[in-house]
Design a protein around this motif. Structure first.
Motif, PDB file in Angstrom:
ATOM      1  N   GLU A 140       4.078   8.307   3.833  1.00 17.09           N
ATOM      2  CA  GLU A 140       4.417   9.402   4.745  1.00 17.09           C
ATOM      3  C   GLU A 140       4.010   9.124   6.177  1.00 17.09           C
ATOM      4  O   GLU A 140       4.571   9.712   7.110  1.00 17.09           O
ATOM      5  N   LEU A 141       3.062   8.243   6.376  1.00 20.90           N
ATOM      6  CA  LEU A 141       2.660   7.860   7.726  1.00 20.90           C
ATOM      7  C   LEU A 141       3.536   6.745   8.282  1.00 20.90           C
ATOM      8  O   LEU A 141       3.410   6.382   9.454  1.00 20.90           O
ATOM      9  N   ALA A 142       4.410   6.198   7.443  1.00 17.35           N
ATOM     10  CA  ALA A 142       5.288   5.114   7.848  1.00 17.35           C
ATOM     11  C   ALA A 142       6.700   5.638   8.085  1.00 17.35           C
ATOM     12  O   ALA A 142       7.026   6.787   7.768  1.00 17.35           O
ATOM     13  N   THR A 143       7.541   4.779   8.645  1.00 19.03           N
ATOM     14  CA  THR A 143       8.961   5.068   8.804  1.00 19.03           C
ATOM     15  C   THR A 143       9.749   4.000   8.058  1.00 19.03           C
ATOM     16  O   THR A 143       9.184   3.002   7.597  1.00 19.03           O
ATOM     17  N   THR A 144      11.045   4.189   7.950  1.00 19.31           N
ATOM     18  CA  THR A 144      11.875   3.213   7.260  1.00 19.31           C
ATOM     19  C   THR A 144      11.742   1.833   7.880  1.00 19.31           C
ATOM     20  O   THR A 144      11.757   0.818   7.179  1.00 19.31           O
ATOM     21  N   GLY A 145      11.577   1.791   9.198  1.00 17.40           N
ATOM     22  CA  GLY A 145      11.510   0.509   9.890  1.00 17.40           C
ATOM     23  C   GLY A 145      10.204  -0.230   9.755  1.00 17.40           C
ATOM     24  O   GLY A 145      10.135  -1.432  10.044  1.00 17.40           O
ATOM     25  N   ASP A 146       9.127   0.450   9.324  1.00 17.65           N
ATOM     26  CA  ASP A 146       7.842  -0.251   9.207  1.00 17.65           C
ATOM     27  C   ASP A 146       7.130   0.036   7.873  1.00 17.65           C
ATOM     28  O   ASP A 146       5.956  -0.268   7.717  1.00 17.65           O
ATOM     29  N   ARG A 147       7.845   0.614   6.926  1.00 19.74           N
ATOM     30  CA  ARG A 147       7.230   1.001   5.662  1.00 19.74           C
ATOM     31  C   ARG A 147       6.713  -0.220   4.888  1.00 19.74           C
ATOM     32  O   ARG A 147       5.621  -0.188   4.314  1.00 19.74           O
ATOM     33  N   GLY A 148       7.476  -1.291   4.853  1.00 21.44           N
ATOM     34  CA  GLY A 148       7.042  -2.488   4.148  1.00 21.44           C
ATOM     35  C   GLY A 148       5.777  -3.074   4.743  1.00 21.44           C
ATOM     36  O   GLY A 148       4.860  -3.480   4.018  1.00 21.44           O
ATOM     37  N   GLY A 149       5.713  -3.116   6.082  1.00 22.64           N
ATOM     38  CA  GLY A 149       4.518  -3.629   6.745  1.00 22.64           C
ATOM     39  C   GLY A 149       3.297  -2.786   6.468  1.00 22.64           C
ATOM     40  O   GLY A 149       2.196  -3.307   6.252  1.00 22.64           O
ATOM     41  N   ASN A 150       3.462  -1.463   6.478  1.00 19.61           N
ATOM     42  CA  ASN A 150       2.346  -0.568   6.169  1.00 19.61           C
ATOM     43  C   ASN A 150       1.853  -0.766   4.741  1.00 19.61           C
ATOM     44  O   ASN A 150       0.639  -0.826   4.486  1.00 19.61           O
ATOM     45  N   MET A 151       2.783  -0.875   3.794  1.00 23.01           N
ATOM     46  CA  MET A 151       2.393  -1.111   2.409  1.00 23.01           C
ATOM     47  C   MET A 151       1.700  -2.458   2.265  1.00 23.01           C
ATOM     48  O   MET A 151       0.736  -2.608   1.500  1.00 23.01           O
ATOM     49  N   GLY A 152       2.173  -3.445   3.014  1.00 19.56           N
ATOM     50  CA  GLY A 152       1.567  -4.764   2.955  1.00 19.56           C
ATOM     51  C   GLY A 152       0.139  -4.774   3.461  1.00 19.56           C
ATOM     52  O   GLY A 152      -0.753  -5.371   2.840  1.00 19.56           O
ATOM     53  N   VAL A 153      -0.107  -4.106   4.590  1.00 19.18           N
ATOM     54  CA  VAL A 153      -1.463  -4.034   5.138  1.00 19.18           C
ATOM     55  C   VAL A 153      -2.387  -3.308   4.172  1.00 19.18           C
ATOM     56  O   VAL A 153      -3.512  -3.749   3.903  1.00 19.18           O
ATOM     57  N   TYR A 154      -1.923  -2.183   3.643  1.00 19.44           N
ATOM     58  CA  TYR A 154      -2.730  -1.405   2.699  1.00 19.44           C
ATOM     59  C   TYR A 154      -3.108  -2.252   1.483  1.00 19.44           C
ATOM     60  O   TYR A 154      -4.279  -2.301   1.073  1.00 19.44           O
ATOM     61  N   ASN A 155      -2.131  -2.945   0.906  1.00 16.82           N
ATOM     62  CA  ASN A 155      -2.396  -3.744  -0.285  1.00 16.82           C
ATOM     63  C   ASN A 155      -3.263  -4.962   0.022  1.00 16.82           C
ATOM     64  O   ASN A 155      -4.066  -5.390  -0.809  1.00 16.82           O
ATOM     65  N   THR A 156      -3.121  -5.525   1.222  1.00 11.81           N
ATOM     66  CA  THR A 156      -3.941  -6.678   1.607  1.00 11.81           C
ATOM     67  C   THR A 156      -5.417  -6.314   1.608  1.00 11.81           C
ATOM     68  O   THR A 156      -6.253  -7.011   1.019  1.00 11.81           O
ATOM     69  N   PHE A 157      -5.761  -5.222   2.275  1.00 13.66           N
ATOM     70  CA  PHE A 157      -7.163  -4.804   2.339  1.00 13.66           C
ATOM     71  C   PHE A 157      -7.697  -4.448   0.957  1.00 13.66           C
ATOM     72  O   PHE A 157      -8.828  -4.786   0.598  1.00 13.66           O
ATOM     73  N   ARG A 158      -6.871  -3.755   0.167  1.00 15.45           N
ATOM     74  CA  ARG A 158      -7.296  -3.362  -1.180  1.00 15.45           C
ATOM     75  C   ARG A 158      -7.598  -4.598  -2.024  1.00 15.45           C
ATOM     76  O   ARG A 158      -8.601  -4.641  -2.757  1.00 15.45           O
ATOM     77  N   LEU A 159      -6.760  -5.619  -1.900  1.00 15.59           N
ATOM     78  CA  LEU A 159      -6.951  -6.825  -2.689  1.00 15.59           C
ATOM     79  C   LEU A 159      -8.126  -7.657  -2.203  1.00 15.59           C
ATOM     80  O   LEU A 159      -8.772  -8.347  -2.994  1.00 15.59           O
ATOM     81  N   ILE A 160      -8.414  -7.603  -0.903  1.00 17.30           N
ATOM     82  CA  ILE A 160      -9.610  -8.287  -0.393  1.00 17.30           C
ATOM     83  C   ILE A 160     -10.843  -7.709  -1.074  1.00 17.30           C
ATOM     84  O   ILE A 160     -11.739  -8.442  -1.513  1.00 17.30           O
TER      85      ILE A 160
END
Length: 429
Positions: A140-160
Protein backbone atom coordinates in the motif's frame (compact mmCIF):
# COMPACT_ATOMS: atom_id res chain seq x y z
CA UNK A 1 16.31 13.78 12.47
CA UNK A 2 13.98 13.62 9.49
CA UNK A 3 16.72 14.81 7.11
CA UNK A 4 19.04 12.07 8.42
CA UNK A 5 16.38 9.40 7.80
CA UNK A 6 15.72 10.75 4.31
CA UNK A 7 19.43 10.59 3.45
CA UNK A 8 19.53 6.96 4.62
CA UNK A 9 16.44 6.09 2.58
CA UNK A 10 17.58 7.82 -0.63
CA UNK A 11 19.89 5.03 -1.93
CA UNK A 12 17.06 2.50 -1.69
CA UNK A 13 14.48 4.70 -3.46
CA UNK A 14 11.62 3.54 -1.23
CA UNK A 15 9.22 5.15 1.22
CA UNK A 16 11.02 5.69 4.55
CA UNK A 17 8.27 3.67 6.27
CA UNK A 18 9.05 0.71 4.02
CA UNK A 19 12.73 0.92 4.94
CA UNK A 20 11.88 1.22 8.65
CA UNK A 21 9.59 -1.79 8.42
CA UNK A 22 12.27 -3.71 6.53
CA UNK A 23 14.79 -2.86 9.25
CA UNK A 24 12.36 -4.00 11.92
CA UNK A 25 11.81 -7.32 10.13
CA UNK A 26 15.58 -7.72 9.84
CA UNK A 27 15.92 -7.34 13.60
CA UNK A 28 13.17 -9.80 14.50
CA UNK A 29 14.45 -12.13 11.77
CA UNK A 30 17.80 -12.35 13.54
CA UNK A 31 16.12 -13.45 16.76
CA UNK A 32 13.68 -15.84 15.14
CA UNK A 33 16.33 -17.57 13.04
CA UNK A 34 18.46 -17.86 16.18
CA UNK A 35 15.93 -20.37 17.43
CA UNK A 36 16.28 -22.63 14.38
CA UNK A 37 19.78 -23.42 15.61
CA UNK A 38 19.21 -23.10 19.36
CA UNK A 39 16.05 -25.22 19.80
CA UNK A 40 17.58 -28.47 18.46
CA UNK A 41 20.59 -27.94 20.74
CA UNK A 42 18.28 -27.18 23.66
CA UNK A 43 16.21 -30.34 23.14
CA UNK A 44 19.30 -32.55 23.07
CA UNK A 45 21.09 -30.78 25.95
CA UNK A 46 19.26 -32.51 28.79
CA UNK A 47 18.02 -29.19 30.19
CA UNK A 48 14.42 -30.03 29.31
CA UNK A 49 12.61 -33.27 30.05
CA UNK A 50 9.16 -34.73 30.58
CA UNK A 51 7.15 -36.79 28.16
CA UNK A 52 8.36 -36.84 24.56
CA UNK A 53 5.04 -38.34 23.34
CA UNK A 54 6.89 -41.48 22.24
CA UNK A 55 8.94 -39.54 19.69
CA UNK A 56 12.68 -39.77 19.21
CA UNK A 57 14.76 -36.63 19.64
CA UNK A 58 15.15 -35.99 15.90
CA UNK A 59 11.45 -36.35 15.19
CA UNK A 60 10.56 -34.27 18.25
CA UNK A 61 12.82 -31.47 17.01
CA UNK A 62 11.17 -31.67 13.60
CA UNK A 63 7.70 -31.44 15.14
CA UNK A 64 8.65 -28.41 17.28
CA UNK A 65 10.20 -26.56 14.34
CA UNK A 66 7.46 -27.51 11.87
CA UNK A 67 4.67 -26.56 14.27
CA UNK A 68 5.79 -22.94 13.97
CA UNK A 69 5.46 -23.03 10.19
CA UNK A 70 2.10 -24.79 10.09
CA UNK A 71 0.43 -22.51 12.65
CA UNK A 72 2.04 -19.41 11.17
CA UNK A 73 0.78 -20.25 7.69
CA UNK A 74 -2.65 -21.44 8.86
CA UNK A 75 -3.43 -18.22 10.71
CA UNK A 76 -2.15 -15.81 8.05
CA UNK A 77 -5.36 -15.74 5.95
CA UNK A 78 -7.38 -14.88 9.08
CA UNK A 79 -5.07 -12.12 10.31
CA UNK A 80 -4.66 -10.75 6.79
CA UNK A 81 -8.42 -10.64 6.26
CA UNK A 82 -9.04 -9.10 9.69
CA UNK A 83 -6.50 -6.34 9.02
CA UNK A 84 -8.35 -5.63 5.76
CA UNK A 85 -11.69 -5.52 7.58
CA UNK A 86 -10.40 -3.06 10.17
CA UNK A 87 -8.29 -1.06 7.72
CA UNK A 88 -5.26 -1.23 10.03
CA UNK A 89 -1.82 -2.78 9.58
CA UNK A 90 0.44 -1.32 12.26
CA UNK A 91 -1.51 -2.62 15.30
CA UNK A 92 -1.34 -6.17 13.92
CA UNK A 93 2.41 -5.92 13.42
CA UNK A 94 2.85 -4.63 16.97
CA UNK A 95 0.69 -7.38 18.46
CA UNK A 96 2.79 -9.97 16.65
CA UNK A 97 6.11 -8.45 17.72
CA UNK A 98 4.95 -8.20 21.34
CA UNK A 99 3.92 -11.86 21.25
CA UNK A 100 7.26 -12.79 19.74
CA UNK A 101 9.19 -10.93 22.45
CA UNK A 102 7.19 -12.53 25.28
CA UNK A 103 7.48 -16.05 23.88
CA UNK A 104 11.23 -15.64 23.29
CA UNK A 105 11.80 -14.87 26.97
CA UNK A 106 9.43 -17.69 27.96
CA UNK A 107 11.98 -20.23 26.69
CA UNK A 108 14.16 -19.32 29.69
CA UNK A 109 11.52 -20.87 31.96
CA UNK A 110 10.67 -23.88 29.77
CA UNK A 111 11.52 -27.16 31.45
CA UNK A 112 9.49 -29.72 29.47
CA UNK A 113 9.07 -30.74 25.84
CA UNK A 114 5.39 -29.83 26.08
CA UNK A 115 6.23 -26.27 27.13
CA UNK A 116 8.58 -25.96 24.13
CA UNK A 117 5.76 -27.09 21.83
CA UNK A 118 3.34 -24.57 23.33
CA UNK A 119 5.82 -21.69 23.16
CA UNK A 120 6.85 -22.45 19.57
CA UNK A 121 3.20 -22.77 18.58
CA UNK A 122 2.40 -19.37 20.12
CA UNK A 123 5.34 -17.92 18.21
CA UNK A 124 3.87 -19.22 14.99
CA UNK A 125 0.57 -17.48 15.75
CA UNK A 126 2.43 -14.27 16.70
CA UNK A 127 4.34 -14.18 13.40
CA UNK A 128 1.04 -14.77 11.56
CA UNK A 129 0.03 -11.29 12.75
CA UNK A 130 3.27 -9.80 11.40
CA UNK A 131 3.77 -11.23 7.92
CA UNK A 132 0.52 -10.48 6.01
CA UNK A 133 0.16 -7.05 7.63
CA UNK A 134 3.77 -6.14 6.83
CA UNK A 135 3.57 -7.25 3.21
CA UNK A 136 0.20 -5.50 2.81
CA UNK A 137 1.64 -2.29 4.24
CA UNK A 138 4.60 -2.41 1.84
CA UNK A 139 2.15 -2.97 -1.01
CA UNK A 140 0.00 0.00 0.00
CA UNK A 141 2.97 2.32 0.41
CA UNK A 142 4.13 1.45 -3.11
CA UNK A 143 2.78 2.25 -6.57
CA UNK A 144 2.57 0.10 -9.68
CA UNK A 145 5.79 1.67 -10.94
CA UNK A 146 7.89 0.85 -7.87
CA UNK A 147 6.07 -2.04 -6.19
CA UNK A 148 8.65 -4.65 -7.22
CA UNK A 149 11.52 -2.53 -5.90
CA UNK A 150 9.75 -1.99 -2.58
CA UNK A 151 9.09 -5.71 -2.20
CA UNK A 152 12.70 -6.42 -3.09
CA UNK A 153 14.10 -4.05 -0.46
CA UNK A 154 11.74 -5.42 2.19
CA UNK A 155 12.69 -9.03 1.43
CA UNK A 156 16.41 -8.21 1.25
CA UNK A 157 16.51 -6.81 4.78
CA UNK A 158 14.32 -9.63 6.11
CA UNK A 159 16.64 -12.23 4.61
CA UNK A 160 19.75 -10.51 5.97
CA UNK A 161 18.27 -10.96 9.44
CA UNK A 162 17.28 -14.54 8.74
CA UNK A 163 20.77 -15.37 7.47
CA UNK A 164 22.66 -13.55 10.22
CA UNK A 165 20.93 -15.32 13.12
CA UNK A 166 22.15 -18.88 12.53
CA UNK A 167 25.67 -17.61 11.81
CA UNK A 168 26.14 -16.48 15.42
CA UNK A 169 23.58 -18.53 17.36
CA UNK A 170 25.82 -21.53 17.86
CA UNK A 171 28.67 -19.34 19.10
CA UNK A 172 26.41 -17.61 21.64
CA UNK A 173 25.35 -20.98 23.07
CA UNK A 174 28.78 -22.60 23.08
CA UNK A 175 30.55 -19.68 24.77
CA UNK A 176 28.23 -19.64 27.78
CA UNK A 177 27.84 -19.36 30.66
CA UNK A 178 28.33 -15.60 30.85
CA UNK A 179 29.36 -13.99 34.11
CA UNK A 180 27.27 -11.12 35.45
CA UNK A 181 27.84 -8.72 38.34
CA UNK A 182 27.04 -10.12 41.76
CA UNK A 183 28.38 -13.63 41.11
CA UNK A 184 25.51 -14.32 38.72
CA UNK A 185 25.78 -16.22 35.47
CA UNK A 186 23.64 -16.70 32.39
CA UNK A 187 23.83 -19.96 30.46
CA UNK A 188 24.52 -19.96 26.75
CA UNK A 189 20.95 -21.04 26.04
CA UNK A 190 19.42 -18.31 28.18
CA UNK A 191 21.72 -15.75 26.55
CA UNK A 192 20.47 -16.83 23.11
CA UNK A 193 16.84 -16.51 24.22
CA UNK A 194 17.55 -13.05 25.64
CA UNK A 195 19.15 -11.99 22.35
CA UNK A 196 16.03 -13.12 20.49
CA UNK A 197 13.88 -11.17 22.97
CA UNK A 198 15.96 -8.01 22.54
CA UNK A 199 15.77 -8.13 18.74
CA UNK A 200 11.97 -8.50 18.84
CA UNK A 201 11.78 -5.57 21.28
CA UNK A 202 13.96 -3.43 19.00
CA UNK A 203 11.61 -4.26 16.12
CA UNK A 204 8.62 -3.25 18.23
CA UNK A 205 10.23 0.11 19.00
CA UNK A 206 11.12 0.77 15.36
CA UNK A 207 7.59 0.05 14.14
CA UNK A 208 6.05 2.14 16.93
CA UNK A 209 8.16 5.21 16.15
CA UNK A 210 8.83 5.04 12.41
CA UNK A 211 5.91 3.20 10.76
CA UNK A 212 2.37 4.44 10.14
CA UNK A 213 -0.62 3.25 8.13
CA UNK A 214 -1.45 5.18 4.96
CA UNK A 215 -4.79 7.00 5.11
CA UNK A 216 -6.11 4.99 2.16
CA UNK A 217 -5.96 1.74 4.17
CA UNK A 218 -8.60 2.85 6.65
CA UNK A 219 -10.63 4.57 3.95
CA UNK A 220 -10.96 1.35 1.94
CA UNK A 221 -11.55 -1.10 4.78
CA UNK A 222 -14.16 -3.80 4.21
CA UNK A 223 -13.66 -4.44 0.50
CA UNK A 224 -14.45 -7.76 -1.16
CA UNK A 225 -12.06 -10.13 0.57
CA UNK A 226 -12.90 -13.40 -1.17
CA UNK A 227 -10.06 -15.55 -2.51
CA UNK A 228 -11.32 -17.19 -5.71
CA UNK A 229 -9.76 -20.34 -7.12
CA UNK A 230 -11.11 -19.98 -10.63
CA UNK A 231 -10.49 -16.96 -12.84
CA UNK A 232 -13.90 -15.27 -12.97
CA UNK A 233 -12.95 -12.35 -15.22
CA UNK A 234 -9.84 -13.29 -17.20
CA UNK A 235 -9.10 -15.75 -20.02
CA UNK A 236 -7.56 -18.49 -17.90
CA UNK A 237 -8.97 -21.33 -15.81
CA UNK A 238 -7.34 -20.46 -12.45
CA UNK A 239 -7.24 -17.16 -10.59
CA UNK A 240 -3.73 -15.68 -10.99
CA UNK A 241 -3.22 -14.99 -7.27
CA UNK A 242 -4.29 -18.53 -6.38
CA UNK A 243 -1.95 -19.83 -9.10
CA UNK A 244 0.95 -17.83 -7.70
CA UNK A 245 0.15 -19.22 -4.27
CA UNK A 246 0.34 -22.81 -5.56
CA UNK A 247 3.60 -22.04 -7.39
CA UNK A 248 5.03 -20.44 -4.24
CA UNK A 249 4.15 -23.58 -2.26
CA UNK A 250 5.89 -25.79 -4.83
CA UNK A 251 8.95 -23.50 -4.89
CA UNK A 252 9.25 -23.30 -1.10
CA UNK A 253 8.92 -27.07 -0.77
CA UNK A 254 11.69 -27.61 -3.32
CA UNK A 255 14.13 -25.18 -1.72
CA UNK A 256 13.48 -26.50 1.82
CA UNK A 257 14.30 -30.13 1.00
CA UNK A 258 17.98 -29.55 1.74
CA UNK A 259 17.62 -28.39 5.34
CA UNK A 260 16.92 -31.60 7.25
CA UNK A 261 19.15 -34.12 5.46
CA UNK A 262 22.48 -32.71 6.59
CA UNK A 263 23.88 -36.11 7.71
CA UNK A 264 23.09 -37.70 4.34
CA UNK A 265 24.49 -34.73 2.39
CA UNK A 266 27.71 -34.68 4.40
CA UNK A 267 28.16 -38.44 4.09
CA UNK A 268 27.56 -38.45 0.34
CA UNK A 269 29.90 -35.54 -0.33
CA UNK A 270 32.41 -36.63 2.33
CA UNK A 271 32.33 -33.17 3.88
CA UNK A 272 31.98 -31.56 7.29
CA UNK A 273 29.51 -29.15 8.84
CA UNK A 274 31.40 -26.12 7.50
CA UNK A 275 30.74 -27.05 3.89
CA UNK A 276 27.09 -27.77 4.64
CA UNK A 277 26.77 -24.36 6.29
CA UNK A 278 28.24 -22.69 3.21
CA UNK A 279 25.89 -24.60 0.93
CA UNK A 280 22.90 -23.67 3.06
CA UNK A 281 24.08 -20.04 3.08
CA UNK A 282 24.58 -20.00 -0.70
CA UNK A 283 20.84 -19.87 -1.23
CA UNK A 284 20.46 -16.93 1.18
CA UNK A 285 23.45 -15.09 -0.32
CA UNK A 286 21.81 -15.12 -3.74
CA UNK A 287 18.52 -13.95 -2.26
CA UNK A 288 20.10 -11.03 -0.41
CA UNK A 289 22.12 -9.94 -3.41
CA UNK A 290 19.33 -10.13 -5.99
CA UNK A 291 15.97 -9.41 -4.35
CA UNK A 292 16.23 -5.62 -4.72
CA UNK A 293 17.68 -5.42 -8.26
CA UNK A 294 15.24 -8.05 -9.54
CA UNK A 295 12.35 -6.26 -7.83
CA UNK A 296 13.30 -3.02 -9.55
CA UNK A 297 13.86 -4.75 -12.86
CA UNK A 298 10.37 -6.26 -12.78
CA UNK A 299 8.98 -2.72 -12.38
CA UNK A 300 10.63 -1.92 -15.71
CA UNK A 301 10.43 -5.11 -17.74
CA UNK A 302 7.33 -6.75 -16.28
CA UNK A 303 6.56 -9.30 -13.57
CA UNK A 304 5.72 -12.42 -15.58
CA UNK A 305 9.06 -12.90 -17.43
CA UNK A 306 10.94 -13.08 -14.14
CA UNK A 307 8.44 -15.43 -12.49
CA UNK A 308 8.38 -17.86 -15.42
CA UNK A 309 12.16 -17.79 -15.84
CA UNK A 310 12.73 -18.27 -12.12
CA UNK A 311 10.38 -21.27 -11.92
CA UNK A 312 12.05 -22.79 -15.00
CA UNK A 313 15.52 -22.30 -13.47
CA UNK A 314 14.29 -24.01 -10.30
CA UNK A 315 13.89 -27.28 -12.23
CA UNK A 316 17.56 -28.07 -13.06
CA UNK A 317 18.96 -26.42 -9.92
CA UNK A 318 16.80 -28.68 -7.75
CA UNK A 319 17.33 -31.88 -9.73
CA UNK A 320 21.10 -31.63 -9.92
CA UNK A 321 21.45 -31.57 -6.12
CA UNK A 322 20.39 -35.21 -6.00
CA UNK A 323 23.26 -36.36 -8.24
CA UNK A 324 26.26 -34.14 -7.40
CA UNK A 325 29.34 -35.61 -5.74
CA UNK A 326 31.29 -32.38 -5.19
CA UNK A 327 30.92 -29.98 -2.25
CA UNK A 328 31.87 -27.00 -4.42
CA UNK A 329 29.34 -27.92 -7.11
CA UNK A 330 26.65 -28.34 -4.46
CA UNK A 331 27.38 -24.79 -3.29
CA UNK A 332 27.03 -23.55 -6.89
CA UNK A 333 23.74 -25.44 -7.28
CA UNK A 334 22.36 -23.90 -4.08
CA UNK A 335 23.52 -20.47 -5.24
CA UNK A 336 21.67 -20.81 -8.55
CA UNK A 337 18.62 -22.20 -6.76
CA UNK A 338 18.67 -18.99 -4.72
CA UNK A 339 18.80 -16.97 -7.94
CA UNK A 340 15.75 -18.87 -9.19
CA UNK A 341 13.81 -18.15 -6.00
CA UNK A 342 14.81 -14.47 -6.08
CA UNK A 343 13.37 -14.20 -9.60
CA UNK A 344 10.05 -15.55 -8.36
CA UNK A 345 9.43 -14.10 -4.92
CA UNK A 346 9.48 -10.29 -5.22
CA UNK A 347 7.90 -10.24 -8.73
CA UNK A 348 5.13 -12.58 -7.51
CA UNK A 349 4.31 -10.32 -4.56
CA UNK A 350 4.39 -7.31 -6.88
CA UNK A 351 2.06 -8.97 -9.39
CA UNK A 352 -0.36 -10.01 -6.65
CA UNK A 353 -0.17 -6.48 -5.27
CA UNK A 354 -1.04 -5.09 -8.71
CA UNK A 355 -4.14 -7.29 -8.79
CA UNK A 356 -5.26 -6.59 -5.22
CA UNK A 357 -7.91 -3.90 -5.01
CA UNK A 358 -7.99 -1.12 -2.42
CA UNK A 359 -8.28 -2.59 1.05
CA UNK A 360 -7.58 -6.16 -0.12
CA UNK A 361 -3.81 -6.36 0.27
CA UNK A 362 -3.83 -8.33 3.52
CA UNK A 363 -6.18 -10.99 2.17
CA UNK A 364 -4.71 -11.31 -1.32
CA UNK A 365 -1.02 -11.27 -0.45
CA UNK A 366 -1.50 -13.62 2.48
CA UNK A 367 -2.27 -16.33 -0.10
CA UNK A 368 1.37 -16.16 -1.25
CA UNK A 369 2.95 -15.80 2.19
CA UNK A 370 0.76 -18.61 3.58
CA UNK A 371 1.65 -20.91 0.69
CA UNK A 372 5.36 -20.15 1.03
CA UNK A 373 5.22 -20.86 4.76
CA UNK A 374 3.48 -24.19 4.20
CA UNK A 375 6.15 -25.11 1.66
CA UNK A 376 8.95 -24.29 4.08
CA UNK A 377 7.27 -26.58 6.63
CA UNK A 378 6.45 -29.40 4.20
CA UNK A 379 9.85 -29.47 2.48
CA UNK A 380 11.91 -30.73 5.44
CA UNK A 381 9.27 -33.31 6.35
CA UNK A 382 9.19 -34.52 2.73
CA UNK A 383 12.94 -34.92 2.43
CA UNK A 384 13.13 -36.71 5.77
CA UNK A 385 10.51 -39.20 4.60
CA UNK A 386 11.79 -39.66 1.04
CA UNK A 387 15.55 -39.87 1.56
CA UNK A 388 15.19 -43.48 2.75
CA UNK A 389 14.31 -44.41 -0.86
CA UNK A 390 17.59 -43.00 -2.15
CA UNK A 391 19.49 -39.74 -1.82
CA UNK A 392 18.20 -38.40 -5.13
CA UNK A 393 14.51 -39.12 -4.37
CA UNK A 394 13.68 -35.89 -2.44
CA UNK A 395 15.24 -33.80 -5.20
CA UNK A 396 13.37 -35.65 -7.95
CA UNK A 397 10.18 -34.96 -5.99
CA UNK A 398 11.09 -31.25 -5.70
CA UNK A 399 11.87 -31.14 -9.42
CA UNK A 400 8.43 -32.53 -10.27
CA UNK A 401 6.85 -29.79 -8.18
CA UNK A 402 8.98 -27.17 -9.95
CA UNK A 403 7.84 -28.48 -13.34
CA UNK A 404 4.18 -28.25 -12.29
CA UNK A 405 4.72 -24.74 -10.93
CA UNK A 406 6.37 -23.62 -14.16
CA UNK A 407 3.49 -24.93 -16.25
CA UNK A 408 0.97 -23.21 -14.00
CA UNK A 409 2.55 -19.75 -14.06
CA UNK A 410 3.24 -19.98 -17.80
CA UNK A 411 -0.34 -20.89 -18.68
CA UNK A 412 -2.40 -19.19 -15.96
CA UNK A 413 -0.65 -15.89 -15.08
CA UNK A 414 -0.80 -12.80 -17.28
CA UNK A 415 1.33 -9.67 -17.13
CA UNK A 416 -0.09 -6.84 -14.99
CA UNK A 417 2.04 -3.89 -16.10
CA UNK A 418 0.32 -2.03 -18.91
CA UNK A 419 3.61 -0.92 -20.46
CA UNK A 420 6.94 -2.65 -20.12
CA UNK A 421 10.34 -1.94 -21.59
CA UNK A 422 11.46 -4.77 -23.89
CA UNK A 423 14.40 -6.73 -22.52
CA UNK A 424 17.41 -5.77 -24.70
CA UNK A 425 18.90 -8.49 -26.89
CA UNK A 426 22.67 -8.61 -27.32
CA UNK A 427 23.54 -7.63 -30.89
CA UNK A 428 20.56 -5.29 -31.39
CA UNK A 429 21.39 -1.77 -32.55
Amino acid sequence: MRSVVERLVAPFAVDRRVLALAGARMADGIGNSFLIIVIPLYVTSGVVGGTAFGLGESLLIGVILSLFGFLNSSFQPFTGRLSDRLGRRKPFILVGLAGLAMTNVAYVFAETYLSLLVIRGLQGVSVAFIIPSSVALVNELATTGDRGGNMGVYNTFRLIGFGAGPAVAGAVVSRGPYALPGDLAVSGFDAAFYVATITATISYGMVTVLVSDPESTAANAGADLSIPILDRTGPNLLDPIFTLGVASFFMATAIALFATIQPQVNARLEQGATWFGLQFAGFIIAQVALQTPIGRACDRYGRRPFIVTGMALLIPTTLVQGFLLSSALMFVARLFQGIAAAMVFAPSLALAGDLAGEGESGSKLSVLTMAFGYGIAVGPLSSGALVRFGFETPFVFGTALAVLGTILVYTQVEETLETTVPVPVIGDD
